[in-house]
Design a protein around this motif. Structure first.
Motif, PDB file in Angstrom:
ATOM      1  N   ALA A  24       0.828  -1.208   0.000  1.00  0.00           N
ATOM      2  CA  ALA A  24       0.000   0.000   0.000  1.00  0.00           C
ATOM      3  C   ALA A  24       0.863   1.259   0.000  1.00  0.00           C
ATOM      4  O   ALA A  24       0.611   2.209  -0.762  1.00  0.00           O
ATOM      5  N   THR A  75      -7.415   4.225  10.781  1.00  0.00           N
ATOM      6  CA  THR A  75      -8.220   4.315   9.552  1.00  0.00           C
ATOM      7  C   THR A  75      -7.608   3.528   8.406  1.00  0.00           C
ATOM      8  O   THR A  75      -8.300   3.227   7.423  1.00  0.00           O
ATOM      9  N   GLN A 123      -6.083   3.452   1.858  1.00  0.00           N
ATOM     10  CA  GLN A 123      -6.819   3.077   0.657  1.00  0.00           C
ATOM     11  C   GLN A 123      -5.812   2.751  -0.451  1.00  0.00           C
ATOM     12  O   GLN A 123      -4.912   3.542  -0.722  1.00  0.00           O
ATOM     13  N   ASP A 140      -9.285  -3.496 -11.679  1.00  0.00           N
ATOM     14  CA  ASP A 140     -10.255  -3.008 -10.711  1.00  0.00           C
ATOM     15  C   ASP A 140     -11.499  -3.876 -10.603  1.00  0.00           C
ATOM     16  O   ASP A 140     -12.474  -3.486  -9.966  1.00  0.00           O
ATOM     17  N   ARG A 158      -8.312  -3.609  -1.691  1.00  0.00           N
ATOM     18  CA  ARG A 158      -8.023  -2.196  -1.934  1.00  0.00           C
ATOM     19  C   ARG A 158      -8.196  -1.323  -0.699  1.00  0.00           C
ATOM     20  O   ARG A 158      -8.396  -0.111  -0.807  1.00  0.00           O
ATOM     21  N   VAL A 159      -8.106  -1.896   0.471  1.00  0.00           N
ATOM     22  CA  VAL A 159      -8.066  -1.150   1.721  1.00  0.00           C
ATOM     23  C   VAL A 159      -7.336  -2.012   2.743  1.00  0.00           C
ATOM     24  O   VAL A 159      -7.520  -3.229   2.793  1.00  0.00           O
ATOM     25  N   THR A 198      -6.349  -2.058   6.858  1.00  0.00           N
ATOM     26  CA  THR A 198      -6.523  -1.502   8.193  1.00  0.00           C
ATOM     27  C   THR A 198      -5.895  -2.443   9.217  1.00  0.00           C
ATOM     28  O   THR A 198      -5.651  -3.626   8.912  1.00  0.00           O
TER      29      THR A 198
END
Length: 345
Positions: A87, A152, A155, A167, A243-244, A246
């Protein structure tokens, strides 16, 4: 009548696929994987990508636990290291996808080497506890460093290969599945080398291995490093897929999931890693399907998570009692049955 003959060369004896039947099945599998995205809907493509990611990580854990005999409950933490590395590299450096995945694997490998240092002095339950401690340290870093986005998270933009944004599940399938296939083939070839055989010797009897000249610390650290590298690359694929990233993306229950996968599939077996990851990934989906059939309210879906944990525990205990060699051994028995049929003994 077919007459068996001895292998004429060392390379033939060491071949990974040494029969025409095996090569035929491999070609059929490759053709099926290439055809699958064109006939499956979005849901099954999602599951296929998730299964492939889990297969990659489970294979790495099997290198460490199944083949080297070192218990680890930190696989999720190493996946987190790989995911966060990918990321950050994607967001701040904009480097190519494969470079990012290798970078994620390298960072996770460094973490694995650090965590593996106590493996020379402790083993079994004590080593497992030390890897749990590493998981909590990694979670603290993920949640509190600004570099990682804090609670948080980050992204992750879609992976981009040859100017195409991956995607959708259909597009990213062509990244995740080939990378996983290469990793599985690499692991299978590893255990035909001196390094892989040293891992097995350490698992079977580490003192005897040391007497034979195998340097325990070097090979234990190497096993930790390879396992963590696999986890890091799997974590990078996970980041591109969801795609995230945390801190809550890689909890301790995920490490238990991968340990359950290799126990259910079969420790010390590459096929066991594949079968176990597929089986354990599909269990929650089957639970959702069963709950959907039951005449209960919508709140019942909230029960799936704790029920899944119970099911994982029951599967581990059940396979340890009734089939300690896992699904891979069941598959081998089925193969022997048809290979010898109708001349059964």
């Amino acid at each position: 009548m077919r007459i068996a003959t001895a292998k004429q060369t060392y390379l033939a004896d060491e071949a990974l696929f040494d029969t025409r039947t095996q090569r035929t099945w491999l070609a059929l599998l490759a053709a099926s994987l290439a055809t699958f995205p064109f006939v499956a809907d979005a849901y099954w493509l999602y599951l296929a990508c998730l299964v492939a990611i889990n297969v990659a990580s489970a294979t790495g854990l099997n290198i460490l636990t199944g083949y080297t005999g070192l218990v680890s409950l930190g696989q999720a933490a190493f996946m987190g290291l790989g995911a966060y590395t990918v990321a950050v590299m994607e967001l701040r450096l904009g480097t190519p996808v494969l470079v990012n995945l290798l970078g994620g694997g390298a960072v996770a490998m460094a973490g694995g080497l650090l965590v593996g240092i106590p493996s020379l002095r402790v083993k079994g339950l004590y080593l497992a506890i030390s890897t749990i401690a590493a998981s909590f340290i990694a979670h603290f870093i993920f949640a509190n460093w600004e570099f990682t986005g804090g609670t948080t998270g980050l992204q992750v933009p879609p992976a981009r290969v040859l100017g195409v944004d991956l995607d959708t599940s259909f597009k990213i399938y062509w990244l995740i599945v080939p990378v996983t296939a290469l990793m599985v083939l690499g692991a299978a070839n590893l255990f035909r080398t001196r390094i892989g055989r040293a891992f097995i010797a350490i698992r079977d009897r580490d003192i005897s291995a040391e007497v034979l000249g195998i340097r325990l610390l070097r090979y234990k650290l190497l096993s930790f490093g390879l396992s963590s590298f696999y986890a890091g690359v799997a974590g990078g694929l996970w980041a591109y897929f969801f795609r995230v990233v945390t801190p809550e993306s890689f909890p301790l229950i995920m490490s238990i999931f991968f340990l359950a996968a290799i126990i259910v599939g079969g420790m010390g077996s590459i096929l066991g890693s594949i079968l176990g990851a597929i089986f354990m990934t599909m269990v929650p989906e089957l639970l959702k399907l069963i709950v959907g059939w039951l005449p209960v309210g919508g709140d019942a879906l909230r029960l799936i998570s704790p029920v899944r944990t119970i099911v994982f525990g029951l599967l581990i205990v059940g396979f340890l009692i009734f089939e300690p060699h896992g699904l891979a051994e069941i598959w081998r028995r089925v193969r022997r049955f048809f290979h010898l049929w109708p001349f059964r003994t």
